[in-house]
Design a protein around this motif. Structure first.
Motif, PDB file in Angstrom:
ATOM      1  N   VAL A   7       1.858   7.748   7.780  1.00 27.87           N
ATOM      2  CA  VAL A   7       3.091   7.404   7.065  1.00 27.87           C
ATOM      3  C   VAL A   7       3.528   8.608   6.250  1.00 27.87           C
ATOM      4  O   VAL A   7       2.820   9.032   5.312  1.00 27.87           O
ATOM      5  CB  VAL A   7       2.899   6.172   6.146  1.00 27.87           C
ATOM      6  N   ILE A   8       4.679   9.186   6.619  1.00 26.85           N
ATOM      7  CA  ILE A   8       5.212  10.337   5.888  1.00 26.85           C
ATOM      8  C   ILE A   8       5.922   9.821   4.646  1.00 26.85           C
ATOM      9  O   ILE A   8       6.840   8.999   4.730  1.00 26.85           O
ATOM     10  CB  ILE A   8       6.170  11.150   6.773  1.00 26.85           C
ATOM     11  N   THR A   9       5.494  10.304   3.462  1.00 29.93           N
ATOM     12  CA  THR A   9       6.035   9.814   2.189  1.00 29.93           C
ATOM     13  C   THR A   9       6.940  10.821   1.492  1.00 29.93           C
ATOM     14  O   THR A   9       7.684  10.449   0.586  1.00 29.93           O
ATOM     15  CB  THR A   9       4.883   9.426   1.248  1.00 29.93           C
ATOM     16  N   SER A  10       6.891  12.099   1.910  1.00 29.58           N
ATOM     17  CA  SER A  10       7.819  13.108   1.376  1.00 29.58           C
ATOM     18  C   SER A  10       7.959  14.215   2.396  1.00 29.58           C
ATOM     19  O   SER A  10       7.046  14.475   3.184  1.00 29.58           O
ATOM     20  CB  SER A  10       7.337  13.657   0.026  1.00 29.58           C
ATOM     21  N   LYS A  34       0.799  -1.215   0.000  1.00 32.27           N
ATOM     22  CA  LYS A  34       0.000   0.000   0.000  1.00 32.27           C
ATOM     23  C   LYS A  34       0.835   1.269   0.000  1.00 32.27           C
ATOM     24  O   LYS A  34       0.501   2.241  -0.676  1.00 32.27           O
ATOM     25  CB  LYS A  34      -0.929   0.003   1.210  1.00 32.27           C
ATOM     26  N   VAL A  35       1.952   1.263   0.784  1.00 34.02           N
ATOM     27  CA  VAL A  35       2.687   2.505   0.943  1.00 34.02           C
ATOM     28  C   VAL A  35       4.126   2.215   1.352  1.00 34.02           C
ATOM     29  O   VAL A  35       4.405   1.221   2.028  1.00 34.02           O
ATOM     30  CB  VAL A  35       1.996   3.403   1.997  1.00 34.02           C
ATOM     31  N   PHE A  36       5.047   3.082   0.910  1.00 35.68           N
ATOM     32  CA  PHE A  36       6.437   3.100   1.359  1.00 35.68           C
ATOM     33  C   PHE A  36       6.637   4.421   2.104  1.00 35.68           C
ATOM     34  O   PHE A  36       6.234   5.479   1.626  1.00 35.68           O
ATOM     35  CB  PHE A  36       7.406   3.066   0.184  1.00 35.68           C
ATOM     36  N   GLU A  93      11.653  27.501   9.855  1.00 33.02           N
ATOM     37  CA  GLU A  93      11.221  27.747   8.480  1.00 33.02           C
ATOM     38  C   GLU A  93      10.251  26.647   8.069  1.00 33.02           C
ATOM     39  O   GLU A  93      10.544  25.461   8.162  1.00 33.02           O
ATOM     40  CB  GLU A  93      12.411  27.792   7.519  1.00 33.02           C
ATOM     41  N   GLU A  94       9.076  27.043   7.603  1.00 38.39           N
ATOM     42  CA  GLU A  94       8.003  26.108   7.266  1.00 38.39           C
ATOM     43  C   GLU A  94       8.361  25.307   6.022  1.00 38.39           C
ATOM     44  O   GLU A  94       8.900  25.852   5.055  1.00 38.39           O
ATOM     45  CB  GLU A  94       6.708  26.888   7.037  1.00 38.39           C
ATOM     46  N   VAL A  95       8.079  24.002   6.066  1.00 41.82           N
ATOM     47  CA  VAL A  95       8.321  23.122   4.918  1.00 41.82           C
ATOM     48  C   VAL A  95       7.052  22.336   4.639  1.00 41.82           C
ATOM     49  O   VAL A  95       6.192  22.143   5.513  1.00 41.82           O
ATOM     50  CB  VAL A  95       9.508  22.165   5.183  1.00 41.82           C
ATOM     51  N   LYS A  96       6.926  21.870   3.413  1.00 37.71           N
ATOM     52  CA  LYS A  96       5.789  21.054   3.013  1.00 37.71           C
ATOM     53  C   LYS A  96       6.132  19.568   3.157  1.00 37.71           C
ATOM     54  O   LYS A  96       7.277  19.167   2.986  1.00 37.71           O
ATOM     55  CB  LYS A  96       5.406  21.340   1.558  1.00 37.71           C
ATOM     56  N   TYR A  97       5.123  18.793   3.457  1.00 44.31           N
ATOM     57  CA  TYR A  97       5.315  17.340   3.557  1.00 44.31           C
ATOM     58  C   TYR A  97       4.035  16.642   3.108  1.00 44.31           C
ATOM     59  O   TYR A  97       2.954  17.259   3.030  1.00 44.31           O
ATOM     60  CB  TYR A  97       5.691  16.931   4.984  1.00 44.31           C
ATOM     61  N   THR A  98       4.164  15.350   2.826  1.00 49.60           N
ATOM     62  CA  THR A  98       3.042  14.518   2.389  1.00 49.60           C
ATOM     63  C   THR A  98       2.975  13.299   3.276  1.00 49.60           C
ATOM     64  O   THR A  98       4.013  12.718   3.614  1.00 49.60           O
ATOM     65  CB  THR A  98       3.205  14.091   0.914  1.00 49.60           C
ATOM     66  N   TYR A  99       1.750  12.934   3.643  1.00 51.65           N
ATOM     67  CA  TYR A  99       1.598  11.749   4.493  1.00 51.65           C
ATOM     68  C   TYR A  99       0.405  10.924   4.025  1.00 51.65           C
ATOM     69  O   TYR A  99      -0.503  11.425   3.343  1.00 51.65           O
ATOM     70  CB  TYR A  99       1.449  12.155   5.966  1.00 51.65           C
ATOM     71  N   TRP A 100       0.404   9.652   4.411  1.00 52.62           N
ATOM     72  CA  TRP A 100      -0.633   8.680   4.035  1.00 52.62           C
ATOM     73  C   TRP A 100      -1.381   8.265   5.295  1.00 52.62           C
ATOM     74  O   TRP A 100      -0.758   7.959   6.321  1.00 52.62           O
ATOM     75  CB  TRP A 100       0.038   7.473   3.378  1.00 52.62           C
ATOM     76  N   ILE A 142      10.462  10.109   0.770  1.00 59.24           N
ATOM     77  CA  ILE A 142      10.805   9.394   1.990  1.00 59.24           C
ATOM     78  C   ILE A 142      10.363   7.935   1.838  1.00 59.24           C
ATOM     79  O   ILE A 142       9.167   7.667   1.663  1.00 59.24           O
ATOM     80  CB  ILE A 142      10.128  10.024   3.223  1.00 59.24           C
ATOM     81  N   GLU A 143      11.326   7.018   1.923  1.00 56.87           N
ATOM     82  CA  GLU A 143      11.003   5.592   1.834  1.00 56.87           C
ATOM     83  C   GLU A 143      11.409   4.835   3.089  1.00 56.87           C
ATOM     84  O   GLU A 143      11.386   3.613   3.102  1.00 56.87           O
ATOM     85  CB  GLU A 143      11.682   4.961   0.610  1.00 56.87           C
ATOM     86  N   GLY A 144      11.796   5.557   4.128  1.00 57.77           N
ATOM     87  CA  GLY A 144      12.174   4.902   5.371  1.00 57.77           C
ATOM     88  C   GLY A 144      12.456   5.920   6.456  1.00 57.77           C
ATOM     89  O   GLY A 144      12.533   7.144   6.210  1.00 57.77           O
TER      90      GLY A 144
END
Length: 490
Positions: free
Chosen positions: A442-445, A417-419, A468-475, A451-453
Motif C-alpha cells: 500500500v503506497i501511502t506517499s 490499519k492503513v489508508f 527523475e528519482e522520487v521518494k515514496y512510502t509504502y506499507w 496518498i489516500e487513494g
C-alpha cells in the motif's frame, strides 16, 4: 338365573298362560298426589259419583306470560289454532281505503271537479304619466310633501359635496400627470469584476462541433496571436473521432471561423485548436495557480448551455482535488485531474473556458462539475494552469504529450490499519518492479504528497518528471517502509 316357563305344547299350539303374580313396591304415595289422582272419599269402585262434600283439589292460576303464550286468544272461537297474522294485545283496525270510490261501503258525497282551471289575470293598463307640471301645479301632491322632498335633495347634495371634498383632500389620487422619474445619466463607477469581464471577454471563444448524428459545444481561450486556442479534450472528441465532423470557433464579436485540432491529450483532458486568417487576436494572460489560496475570489468565463459571454463569480473552495474523468459516449477522455475546486457556477458548455483571478489572469481551465441533476450545485473543477501550460506547449510543438509512469495498477484501500493505494498488478521490468514493490503493498506517499487513494497516486505520478528519482512510502504486513523510484515515459 330363573328358568322361563314353557307355555306351548309339543305340536306348537298355544297353551293357556297362567297369570303372573304382581308385586307392588316402590316409594309410598304422598297425600297431595293421592288427593289429586286417588278416589274421592266414600268411593270404592272405579266409577261413581263424587260426593258433594268431597274436598276438591285447588290448582293455582297459570303464570300470565304462559297464559298469553299458550292460552286461547280473547274472543276466539275456542280452537287452539292461533291466527299467524294476528297481533295480540292490540286493537285490530281495518285500514281505510285510499280511494273512497273503490270502497263499496263508502257513503255517496260530492267531490271537486276533475280539473280546475285558474282564470287568467287581467292585464292592468298604465295610468296617465305624472309630469313636472302636474307634480308641482296639478294638485296631485301635497305642498308639504314637495317641500320635504326639496329639503331632502338639498341635504343630499350638500352632504355629497362635503364628503367629496374631504376624500379629495384625505386620499391622494391614484394617477397623476405631474410625475416624472429621476434619471442619473452620469457614468457609474465600474466594479473590479466588471473591469475583469471587459478585459477577458475578447479572449474567450465558443467552440461548436457538428456531426451527422448530432453535435455539441464548449468554450476555449486564445493563448497565442498565431491562433492557438486551449480547450478540453472532451469538448472536441467528436470532431477528433469523426473526419466528417465540422469544427468552428465563434469569437466575442460573433465572427465564426473553422478550426483544426493541433493536438490533444486524453490523460489530462486538454486540447489545442488552431484558427487561421484571424487578425488582431486578444491573447489571455496566464497566472500562477500554485499561489491560489482557499477563499480567493475567481471568475469563470464560458458559454454554459450555449449562452455565450457568460460570467460567473465565486471563490476557490479547495485545491489539489483529484477528480476522475471517465470515457463515455461522446468523449474518450480517461484522466484524473488535480483540480481547483470553486463555487463559481460552472455548467455544461463552460468546459474549456478560463477561470481567472481578480486581476484577470488565467489560473485554471474549467473542466468538470459535481451535479445531482445535471446543473451546477456550487462544486466546479478546473485544471490548474501550472499543469495546463507545459502540456499546451508540447501539444503546440509536437501535437502529442508523454507522461511519467511506474508500471502499477492500484485500488483505493481504507481500513483501520492503513489508508492508501494498494498495488494490484506490477508490469514486468517496470520502475515499480525494479524498486521492489510487491502486490498488496500500500503506497501511502509519493514525492512528498500524501496518498489516500488510487486517484491521488495517479495524479502524483503524472506530476513527477520522467527519469527523475522520487521518494515514496509504502506499507507491507503492518510495517512502513521508505523507497525510491524513477518514473519512465509511457
Amino acid at each position: 338365573m330363573t328358568d322361563t316357563p314353557d307355555w306351548s305344547d309339543r305340536d306348537g299350539a298355544d297353551a293357556p298362560r297362567p297369570a303372573l303374580p304382581v308385586r307392588r313396591g316402590g316409594a309410598p304415595v304422598s297425600p297431595q298426589t293421592a288427593a289429586v289422582f286417588g278416589r274421592p272419599t266414600g268411593v270404592d269402585g272405579s266409577f261413581g259419583t263424587r260426593p258433594e262434600a268431597a274436598p276438591q283439589p285447588q290448582i293455582a292460576a297459570p303464570d300470565p306470560v304462559l297464559a298469553e303464550a299458550f292460552g286461547r286468544p280473547a274472543g276466539g272461537s275456542g280452537g287452539l289454532q292461533r291466527d299467524p297474522y294476528a297481533q295480540y294485545g292490540r286493537d285490530r283496525q281495518e285500514p281505510a281505503p285510499a280511494d273512497p270510490w273503490r270502497d263499496p261501503a263508502s257513503a255517496a258525497h260530492l267531490d271537486g271537479p276533475a280539473l280546475t282551471e285558474e282564470a287568467p289575470e287581467q292585464p292592468t293598463e298604465a295610468g296617465p304619466k305624472l309630469g313636472v307640471r302636474e307634480l308641482l301645479f296639478g294638485g296631485r301632491v301635497h305642498w308639504w310633501a314637495l317641500v320635504s322632498l326639496g329639503i331632502v335633495a338639498l341635504l343630499v347634495g350638500v352632504g355629497g359635496g362635503l364628503i367629496g371634498r374631504w376624500t379629495a383632500e384625505a386620499i391622494p389620487p391614484l394617477n397623476s400627470h405631474s410625475v416624472s422619474l429621476n434619471v442619473d445619466d452620469s457614468a457609474a463607477a465600474s466594479s473590479d469584476i466588471a473591469k475583469v469581464a471587459k478585459a477577458v471577454a475578447p479572449t474567450v471563444v465558443v467552440i461548436e462541433v457538428r456531426t451527422a448524428g448530432g453535435g455539441g459545444s464548449g468554450s476555449g481561450f486564445v493563448v497565442d496571436k498565431l491562433g492557438y486556442i486551449v480547450t478540453n479534450n472532451h469538448v472536441i472528441s467528436l470532431a477528433a473521432n469523426d473526419k466528417n465532423a465540422k469544427l468552428e470557433v465563434v469569437f466575442d464579436d460573433h465572427k465564426r471561423v473553422p478550426a483544426r485540432i493541433a493536438g490533444r491529450d486524453v490523460k489530462t483532458d486538454l486540447a489545442v485548436l488552431k484558427v487561421d486568417g484571424v487578425e488582431n487576436l486578444t491573447v489571455s494572460t496566464l497566472g500562477d495557480s500554485s499561489k491560489l489560496e482557499i477563499g480567493q475570489p475567481v471568475i469563470a468565463f464560458g458559454a454554459p448551455l450555449g449562452l455565450d459571454r457568460t460570467v460567473t463569480t465565486g471563490i476557490v473552495s479547495a485545491v489539489d482535488r483529484p477528480v476522475p474523468l471517465r470515457p463515455d459516449a461522446v468523449s474518450d477522455t480517461d484522466a484524473v485531474i488535480n483540480a481547483i475546486q470553486t463555487d463559481a457556477a460552472i455548467n455544461p458548455g463552460n468546459s474549456g473556458g478560463p477561470l481567472v483571478d481578480a486581476a484577470g489572469r488565467v489560473v485554471g481551465v474549467n473542466t468538470a462539475i459535481a451535479a445531482t441533476g445535471g446543473g451546477s450545485i456550487g462544486l466546479g473543477f478546473a485544471i490548474p494552469i501550472d499543469e495546463a501550460k507545459p502540456i499546451t506547449e508540447r501539444l503546440i510543438a509536437d501535437g502529442k504529450v508523454t507522461h511519467p509512469q511506474i508500471g502499477v495498477s492500484a485500488a483505493t484501500v481504507r481500513n483501520d490499519k492503513v489508508f492508501g493505494a494498494r498495488v494490484k498488478d506490477i508490469a514486468s521490468g517496470s520502475p515499480a518492479a525494479r524498486a521492489g514493490l510487491k502486490e498488496n503493498d500500500v503506497i501511502t506517499s509519493f514525492d512528498g504528497r500524501p496518498i489516500e487513494g488510487a486517484d491521488e497516486l495517479t495524479v502524483a505520478v503524472r506530476m513527477s518528471k520522467i527519469d527523475e528519482e522520487v521518494k515514496y512510502t509504502y506499507w507491507r504486513d503492518g510495517r512502513t517502509f521508505d523507497g525510491k523510484i524513477t518514473p519512465v515515459s509511457d
